[in-house]
Design an enzyme around this catalytic site. Structure first.
Site, PDB file in Angstrom:
ATOM      1  N   ARG A 247     -19.112  38.888   0.926  1.00 57.88           N
ATOM      2  CA  ARG A 247     -19.516  39.844   0.766  1.00 57.88           C
ATOM      3  C   ARG A 247     -18.444  40.802  -1.120  1.00 57.88           C
ATOM      4  O   ARG A 247     -17.360  39.892  -0.899  1.00 57.88           O
ATOM      5  CB  ARG A 247     -18.627  41.042   1.392  1.00 57.88           C
ATOM      6  CG  ARG A 247     -19.753  40.750   2.942  1.00 57.88           C
ATOM      7  CD  ARG A 247     -18.931  41.420   4.240  1.00 57.88           C
ATOM      8  NE  ARG A 247     -19.635  40.814   5.235  1.00 57.88           N
ATOM      9  CZ  ARG A 247     -19.765  39.726   6.510  1.00 57.88           C
ATOM     10  NH1 ARG A 247     -18.406  38.878   6.253  1.00 57.88           N
ATOM     11  NH2 ARG A 247     -20.188  39.708   6.871  1.00 57.88           N
TER      12      ARG A 247
ATOM     13  N   LYS B 145     -14.529  40.295   7.795  1.00 67.20           N
ATOM     14  CA  LYS B 145     -15.506  41.378   9.269  1.00 67.20           C
ATOM     15  C   LYS B 145     -15.349  40.258  10.415  1.00 67.20           C
ATOM     16  O   LYS B 145     -15.621  39.462  10.675  1.00 67.20           O
ATOM     17  CB  LYS B 145     -16.527  41.462   8.523  1.00 67.20           C
ATOM     18  CG  LYS B 145     -17.625  42.742   9.497  1.00 67.20           C
ATOM     19  CD  LYS B 145     -18.589  42.792   8.753  1.00 67.20           C
ATOM     20  CE  LYS B 145     -19.519  43.848   9.977  1.00 67.20           C
ATOM     21  NZ  LYS B 145     -21.325  44.575   8.944  1.00 67.20           N
TER      22      LYS B 145
ATOM     23  N   HIS C 138     -24.530  43.647  -1.864  1.00 64.61           N
ATOM     24  CA  HIS C 138     -24.656  42.803  -0.327  1.00 64.61           C
ATOM     25  C   HIS C 138     -26.340  42.093  -0.828  1.00 64.61           C
ATOM     26  O   HIS C 138     -26.492  40.962  -0.226  1.00 64.61           O
ATOM     27  CB  HIS C 138     -24.858  43.305   0.201  1.00 64.61           C
ATOM     28  CG  HIS C 138     -23.986  42.961   1.501  1.00 64.61           C
ATOM     29  ND1 HIS C 138     -23.095  42.506   1.609  1.00 64.61           N
ATOM     30  CD2 HIS C 138     -25.036  42.782   2.832  1.00 64.61           C
ATOM     31  CE1 HIS C 138     -22.432  42.062   2.841  1.00 64.61           C
ATOM     32  NE2 HIS C 138     -24.193  42.324   3.470  1.00 64.61           N
TER      33      HIS C 138
ATOM     34  N   ARG D 110     -24.781  38.426  -1.586  1.00 66.66           N
ATOM     35  CA  ARG D 110     -25.655  37.641  -0.318  1.00 66.66           C
ATOM     36  C   ARG D 110     -26.366  37.294   0.184  1.00 66.66           C
ATOM     37  O   ARG D 110     -26.706  36.328   0.696  1.00 66.66           O
ATOM     38  CB  ARG D 110     -23.866  38.218   0.699  1.00 66.66           C
ATOM     39  CG  ARG D 110     -24.419  38.018   1.278  1.00 66.66           C
ATOM     40  CD  ARG D 110     -22.927  38.620   2.341  1.00 66.66           C
ATOM     41  NE  ARG D 110     -23.134  38.382   3.791  1.00 66.66           N
ATOM     42  CZ  ARG D 110     -22.591  38.126   4.653  1.00 66.66           C
ATOM     43  NH1 ARG D 110     -21.637  37.198   3.841  1.00 66.66           N
ATOM     44  NH2 ARG D 110     -22.210  37.451   5.853  1.00 66.66           N
TER      45      ARG D 110
ATOM     46  N   HIS E 269     -21.516  34.943  10.609  1.00 66.54           N
ATOM     47  CA  HIS E 269     -21.627  35.743  11.592  1.00 66.54           C
ATOM     48  C   HIS E 269     -21.859  35.903  12.787  1.00 66.54           C
ATOM     49  O   HIS E 269     -21.554  33.967  13.569  1.00 66.54           O
ATOM     50  CB  HIS E 269     -23.831  35.596  11.166  1.00 66.54           C
ATOM     51  CG  HIS E 269     -24.441  36.612  10.003  1.00 66.54           C
ATOM     52  ND1 HIS E 269     -25.513  36.346   9.606  1.00 66.54           N
ATOM     53  CD2 HIS E 269     -23.877  37.522   9.586  1.00 66.54           C
ATOM     54  CE1 HIS E 269     -25.704  37.224   8.730  1.00 66.54           C
ATOM     55  NE2 HIS E 269     -24.715  37.792   8.319  1.00 66.54           N
TER      56      HIS E 269
ATOM     57  N   TYR F 159     -33.287  36.288   7.690  1.00 68.99           N
ATOM     58  CA  TYR F 159     -33.728  35.964   6.097  1.00 68.99           C
ATOM     59  C   TYR F 159     -35.510  34.950   6.626  1.00 68.99           C
ATOM     60  O   TYR F 159     -35.903  35.065   5.637  1.00 68.99           O
ATOM     61  CB  TYR F 159     -32.254  35.187   5.787  1.00 68.99           C
ATOM     62  CG  TYR F 159     -31.146  36.257   5.894  1.00 68.99           C
ATOM     63  CD1 TYR F 159     -31.722  37.113   5.091  1.00 68.99           C
ATOM     64  CD2 TYR F 159     -30.114  35.805   6.753  1.00 68.99           C
ATOM     65  CE1 TYR F 159     -30.359  37.735   4.406  1.00 68.99           C
ATOM     66  CE2 TYR F 159     -29.029  36.636   5.896  1.00 68.99           C
ATOM     67  CZ  TYR F 159     -29.779  38.111   5.837  1.00 68.99           C
ATOM     68  OH  TYR F 159     -28.271  38.189   5.201  1.00 68.99           O
TER      69      TYR F 159
END
Length: 345
Positions: free
Chosen positions: A134, A159, A265, A268, A291, A300
């Site tokens: 990020r 995050k 983003h 990414r 994640h 994706y």
């Protein structure tokens, strides 16, 4: 009353270890709630007012489901953790968030963008695409987080307040060596003037001389100094995200990419898509992206079309019925297309 009250809320969040970004977001929505209830003390309001506020955000302000969730979390913190009041069942249902397919760039488009950049700016974009970071994670990198020999990076307090290791592109070793040397020189100059890089408050108390260490210097330092948001001491923070957004927007325009909405983003997203396209395991991609749930990474596969891999369109199975088009032409850039008409049986 409201400013003193909000200052108490701010102090409580800092005692609990909330990040500065979370602190600002929560205070914004708590301030908005206090204004919504007519500047009354939140103790004099209850679940009815909270429900009306959240409904007003959805119906009148037309905020997104994600924004509704942040506002709800801020109000829950205010009542449950700060005031110690249990609101019980509020009776408000968040709007359903529709599945969003992210915009991705192919390698040729990324290369076209990178050609418009050099030095520091090129390295920042290359890290977002080459390591899947990020923009905030790139800018928060310190010299100690980069392992040039092992070709890896360590992301601290990402995050969800998680640490993780990610890959470092081999062709960024030399550019990063140069940037690290520049950052270290900036740190040395600041130390001569009696200050250094910004540090977490608890860390600076535990290691008072850490701001003099080259290892803690930001790889992408800000061009100016500022007051620390908590201690007020003079320091040098990392580059602001708005700087990255500006030069990326300019690079995208110069690269001639006008059919896609590109932001930080997007790089990414393109990193994850490129790994899956090249055969990487989805669990590996999940780990690299940080994640919590693999279902977040699975989006994706929809971008790639892998969720219907091996399935053919029924139209391709029947072929084209003869005589359905009156005109056939070989399309080339110089070919002027004729008007088509369908034969209606």
């Amino acid at each position: 009353m409201a400013s003193q009250f909000l200052e108490c809320v701010r102090r409580d969040m800092r005692l609990r270890g909330y990040s500065i970004r979370t602190e600002k977001a929560y205070l914004y929505w708590i301030r908005g709630f206090i204004r919504f209830i007519g500047l009354r003390h939140p103790e004099n309001a209850g679940r009815a007012e909270v429900r009306e506020y959240l409904s007003w955000l959805a119906a009148d302000r037309h905020v997104s489901p994600g924004t509704q969730k942040v506002a709800l979390n801020a109000i829950v913190f205010l009542y449950h953790k700060f005031l110690g009041i249990d609101l019980g069942e509020i009776g408000f249902t968040l709007a359903t968030r529709q599945r969003y397919l992210p915009t991705v760039l192919d390698p040729h488009e990324v290369a076209a963008i990178c050609k418009q950049l050099s030095g520091r700016n090129h390295a920042i974009v290359a890290l977002m695409y080459g390591s899947g970071l990020r923009v905030s994670e790139v800018l928060r990198l310190r010299i100690k987080d980069i392992n040039l020999r092992g070709l890896s990076l360590t992301v601290h307090d990402g995050k969800g307040r998680k640490d993780r290791n990610v890959m470092l592109p081999g062709n960024l070793v030399i550019p990063l060596q140069e940037l690290i040397e520049v950052a270290a020189n900036v740190q040395d100059t600041d130390n001569m003037n009696g200050f250094g890089c910004s540090l977490p408050v608890a860390l600076s108390r535990k290691y008072p001389a850490a701001f003099r260490s080259r290892a803690w210097a930001f790889v992408f330092p800000s061009t100016g100094t500022c007051a620390h948001p908590i201690t007020g001491e003079l320091c040098r923070h990392h580059l602001h995200q708005s700087v990255v957004r500006k030069f990326l927007r300019t690079a995208v325009e110069k690269a001639g990419i006008t059919d896609k909405r590109v932001n930080c983003h997007t790089l990414r997203h393109s990193f994850a898509t490129a790994l899956l396209r090249n055969g990487s395991d989805i669990r590996t991609v999940q780990e690299l992206l940080g994640h919590n749930d693999v279902s977040t990474t699975q989006i994706y596969t929809h971008v790639l079309g892998q969720h219907f891999a091996g399935t053919r369109s029924p139209f391709d199975q029947i072929g084209e019925p003869p005589g359905i088009w009156q005109h056939r032409v070989a399309i080339s850039p110089s070919t002027q297309l004729p008007s088509y008409s369908m034969k209606i049986p």
